[in-house]
Design a protein around this motif. Structure first.
Motif, PDB file in Angstrom:
ATOM      1  N   MET A   1       0.844  -1.199   0.000  1.00  0.00           N
ATOM      2  CA  MET A   1       0.000   0.000   0.000  1.00  0.00           C
ATOM      3  C   MET A   1       0.878   1.247   0.000  1.00  0.00           C
ATOM      4  O   MET A   1       1.663   1.431   0.918  1.00  0.00           O
ATOM      5  N   LYS A   2       0.736   2.044  -1.044  1.00  0.00           N
ATOM      6  CA  LYS A   2       1.560   3.255  -1.139  1.00  0.00           C
ATOM      7  C   LYS A   2       0.657   4.488  -1.253  1.00  0.00           C
ATOM      8  O   LYS A   2      -0.514   4.377  -1.629  1.00  0.00           O
ATOM      9  N   VAL A   3       1.274   5.626  -0.953  1.00  0.00           N
ATOM     10  CA  VAL A   3       0.593   6.903  -1.126  1.00  0.00           C
ATOM     11  C   VAL A   3       1.351   7.690  -2.192  1.00  0.00           C
ATOM     12  O   VAL A   3       2.585   7.710  -2.184  1.00  0.00           O
ATOM     13  N   ALA A   4       0.618   8.302  -3.108  1.00  0.00           N
ATOM     14  CA  ALA A   4       1.249   9.184  -4.082  1.00  0.00           C
ATOM     15  C   ALA A   4       1.185  10.603  -3.545  1.00  0.00           C
ATOM     16  O   ALA A   4       0.115  11.068  -3.145  1.00  0.00           O
ATOM     17  N   LEU A   5       2.328  11.261  -3.517  1.00  0.00           N
ATOM     18  CA  LEU A   5       2.376  12.674  -3.148  1.00  0.00           C
ATOM     19  C   LEU A   5       2.663  13.445  -4.432  1.00  0.00           C
ATOM     20  O   LEU A   5       3.787  13.492  -4.909  1.00  0.00           O
ATOM     21  N   MET A   6       1.593  14.007  -4.992  1.00  0.00           N
ATOM     22  CA  MET A   6       1.704  14.723  -6.261  1.00  0.00           C
ATOM     23  C   MET A   6       1.674  16.223  -5.983  1.00  0.00           C
ATOM     24  O   MET A   6       0.979  16.674  -5.076  1.00  0.00           O
ATOM     25  N   MET A   7       2.409  16.962  -6.805  1.00  0.00           N
ATOM     26  CA  MET A   7       2.387  18.426  -6.641  1.00  0.00           C
ATOM     27  C   MET A   7       2.471  19.078  -8.012  1.00  0.00           C
ATOM     28  O   MET A   7       3.092  18.526  -8.931  1.00  0.00           O
ATOM     29  N   GLY A   8       1.862  20.262  -8.102  1.00  0.00           N
ATOM     30  CA  GLY A   8       1.815  20.956  -9.387  1.00  0.00           C
ATOM     31  C   GLY A   8       3.151  21.477  -9.841  1.00  0.00           C
ATOM     32  O   GLY A   8       3.384  21.662 -11.040  1.00  0.00           O
ATOM     33  N   SER A   9       4.051  21.730  -8.883  1.00  0.00           N
ATOM     34  CA  SER A   9       5.370  22.286  -9.219  1.00  0.00           C
ATOM     35  C   SER A   9       6.367  21.882  -8.147  1.00  0.00           C
ATOM     36  O   SER A   9       5.988  21.684  -6.984  1.00  0.00           O
ATOM     37  N   ALA A  21       7.543  13.409   5.504  1.00  0.00           N
ATOM     38  CA  ALA A  21       8.193  12.895   6.722  1.00  0.00           C
ATOM     39  C   ALA A  21       7.176  12.178   7.605  1.00  0.00           C
ATOM     40  O   ALA A  21       7.480  11.133   8.202  1.00  0.00           O
ATOM     41  N   THR A  22       5.962  12.713   7.685  1.00  0.00           N
ATOM     42  CA  THR A  22       4.917  12.088   8.512  1.00  0.00           C
ATOM     43  C   THR A  22       4.568  10.712   7.958  1.00  0.00           C
ATOM     44  O   THR A  22       4.456   9.732   8.700  1.00  0.00           O
ATOM     45  N   LEU A  23       4.425  10.621   6.650  1.00  0.00           N
ATOM     46  CA  LEU A  23       4.110   9.317   6.041  1.00  0.00           C
ATOM     47  C   LEU A  23       5.235   8.322   6.314  1.00  0.00           C
ATOM     48  O   LEU A  23       4.982   7.158   6.645  1.00  0.00           O
ATOM     49  N   LYS A  24       6.477   8.800   6.203  1.00  0.00           N
ATOM     50  CA  LYS A  24       7.626   7.897   6.431  1.00  0.00           C
ATOM     51  C   LYS A  24       7.684   7.446   7.879  1.00  0.00           C
ATOM     52  O   LYS A  24       8.022   6.299   8.164  1.00  0.00           O
ATOM     53  N   GLU A  25       7.321   8.356   8.807  1.00  0.00           N
ATOM     54  CA  GLU A  25       7.284   7.989  10.237  1.00  0.00           C
ATOM     55  C   GLU A  25       6.368   6.785  10.477  1.00  0.00           C
ATOM     56  O   GLU A  25       6.617   5.970  11.358  1.00  0.00           O
ATOM     57  N   PHE A  26       5.311   6.703   9.699  1.00  0.00           N
ATOM     58  CA  PHE A  26       4.367   5.585   9.841  1.00  0.00           C
ATOM     59  C   PHE A  26       4.764   4.386   8.981  1.00  0.00           C
ATOM     60  O   PHE A  26       4.026   3.401   8.904  1.00  0.00           O
ATOM     61  N   GLY A  27       5.885   4.505   8.293  1.00  0.00           N
ATOM     62  CA  GLY A  27       6.343   3.402   7.455  1.00  0.00           C
ATOM     63  C   GLY A  27       5.561   3.257   6.162  1.00  0.00           C
ATOM     64  O   GLY A  27       5.589   2.191   5.542  1.00  0.00           O
ATOM     65  N   VAL A  28       4.871   4.336   5.779  1.00  0.00           N
ATOM     66  CA  VAL A  28       4.104   4.289   4.523  1.00  0.00           C
ATOM     67  C   VAL A  28       5.022   4.669   3.361  1.00  0.00           C
ATOM     68  O   VAL A  28       5.705   5.702   3.412  1.00  0.00           O
ATOM     69  N   GLU A  29       5.019   3.864   2.338  1.00  0.00           N
ATOM     70  CA  GLU A  29       5.850   4.167   1.163  1.00  0.00           C
ATOM     71  C   GLU A  29       5.202   5.286   0.351  1.00  0.00           C
ATOM     72  O   GLU A  29       3.989   5.261   0.111  1.00  0.00           O
ATOM     73  N   VAL A  30       6.039   6.221  -0.090  1.00  0.00           N
ATOM     74  CA  VAL A  30       5.531   7.393  -0.801  1.00  0.00           C
ATOM     75  C   VAL A  30       6.139   7.452  -2.205  1.00  0.00           C
ATOM     76  O   VAL A  30       7.349   7.290  -2.362  1.00  0.00           O
ATOM     77  N   ILE A  31       5.290   7.675  -3.176  1.00  0.00           N
ATOM     78  CA  ILE A  31       5.775   7.964  -4.535  1.00  0.00           C
ATOM     79  C   ILE A  31       5.564   9.456  -4.756  1.00  0.00           C
ATOM     80  O   ILE A  31       4.430   9.940  -4.728  1.00  0.00           O
ATOM     81  N   THR A  32       6.647  10.188  -4.912  1.00  0.00           N
ATOM     82  CA  THR A  32       6.568  11.647  -5.028  1.00  0.00           C
ATOM     83  C   THR A  32       6.739  12.052  -6.491  1.00  0.00           C
ATOM     84  O   THR A  32       7.693  11.642  -7.141  1.00  0.00           O
ATOM     85  N   ARG A  33       5.770  12.852  -6.985  1.00  0.00           N
ATOM     86  CA  ARG A  33       5.811  13.258  -8.393  1.00  0.00           C
ATOM     87  C   ARG A  33       5.409  14.721  -8.565  1.00  0.00           C
ATOM     88  O   ARG A  33       4.502  15.206  -7.891  1.00  0.00           O
ATOM     89  N   VAL A  34       6.110  15.409  -9.484  1.00  0.00           N
ATOM     90  CA  VAL A  34       5.658  16.724  -9.949  1.00  0.00           C
ATOM     91  C   VAL A  34       4.827  16.471 -11.199  1.00  0.00           C
ATOM     92  O   VAL A  34       5.345  16.002 -12.221  1.00  0.00           O
ATOM     93  N   LEU A  35       3.536  16.762 -11.097  1.00  0.00           N
ATOM     94  CA  LEU A  35       2.607  16.518 -12.205  1.00  0.00           C
ATOM     95  C   LEU A  35       1.565  17.630 -12.164  1.00  0.00           C
ATOM     96  O   LEU A  35       0.917  17.836 -11.144  1.00  0.00           O
ATOM     97  N   SER A  36       1.437  18.343 -13.257  1.00  0.00           N
ATOM     98  CA  SER A  36       0.570  19.518 -13.257  1.00  0.00           C
ATOM     99  C   SER A  36      -0.694  19.287 -14.072  1.00  0.00           C
ATOM    100  O   SER A  36      -0.628  18.821 -15.219  1.00  0.00           O
TER     101      SER A  36
END
Ligand code: RP5
Length: 165
Positions: A1-9, A21-36
């Motif tokens: 189970m992963k969370v996507a952290l998307m941002m416009g810029s 950092a909060t997601l990582k503290e809970f051991g949740v894997e994060v996929i970080t993307r810049v997508l507008s």
């Protein structure tokens, strides 16, 4: 189970570090993307409909400022939960992004957190609460987090009262 952290810029990222950092503290894997939603609309759809779910994404966090349409566009292309994070950019200071994110038409829900420092943290915690519905380990960590939050406030209360007495 992963969370996507998307941002416009990428200019949004400094205000999202505590979210990641909060997601990582809970051991949740994060996929970080810049997508507008405006500058790379086809990439947003490709990620939301295909790449993200195939990679195990179960919740989309979408941060954007100004005419903040990212969360709404994402919600239009998925049945997974979408959490909007309005960025408090100048010159209007976040009210623009807040209203653009929260005022969705009925039928296309976006759970929107507040502007300012608390918003990105609460977005992460809301994602953890959603994932914890199907994950006992995460539910336990969430309960521990809430207990530790109470203890921290009690300590601050005691310290302030001792200082003022
Ligand atoms: C929005 O425009 C982004 O989410 C960002 O908050 C804002 C400004 O983007 P940049 O001009 O810094 O790339 O879409």
């Amino acid at each position: 189970m992963k969370v996507a952290l998307m941002m416009g810029s990428d200019s949004d990222y400094p205000r999202l570090e505590e979210c990641a950092a909060t997601l990582k503290e809970f051991g949740v894997e994060v996929i970080t993307r810049v997508l507008s939603a405006h500058r790379t609309p086809d990439d947003v759809v490709q990620f939301v409909e295909t790449e993200g779910p195939e990679a195990g994404v179960r919740v989309f966090l979408c941060a954007a400022g100004g005419a903040a349409h990212l969360a709404g566009v994402v919600a239009a292309h998925t049945s997974l939960p979408v959490i909007g994070i309005p960025m408090d950019n100048p010159p209007i200071g976040g009210l623009d992004a807040l209203l653009s994110t929260v005022q969705m038409p009925g039928g296309v829900p976006v759970a929107t957190v507040g502007t300012g420092r608390g918003g990105p943290i609460n977005a992460a915690l809301l994602a953890v609460r959603i994932l914890a519905l199907g994950n006992d380990d995460l539910a336990t960590r969430l309960a521990e987090f809430r207990t530790s939050q109470v203890e921290k406030v009690h300590a601050k209360d005691a310290a302030l009262r001792a200082k003022l007495d």
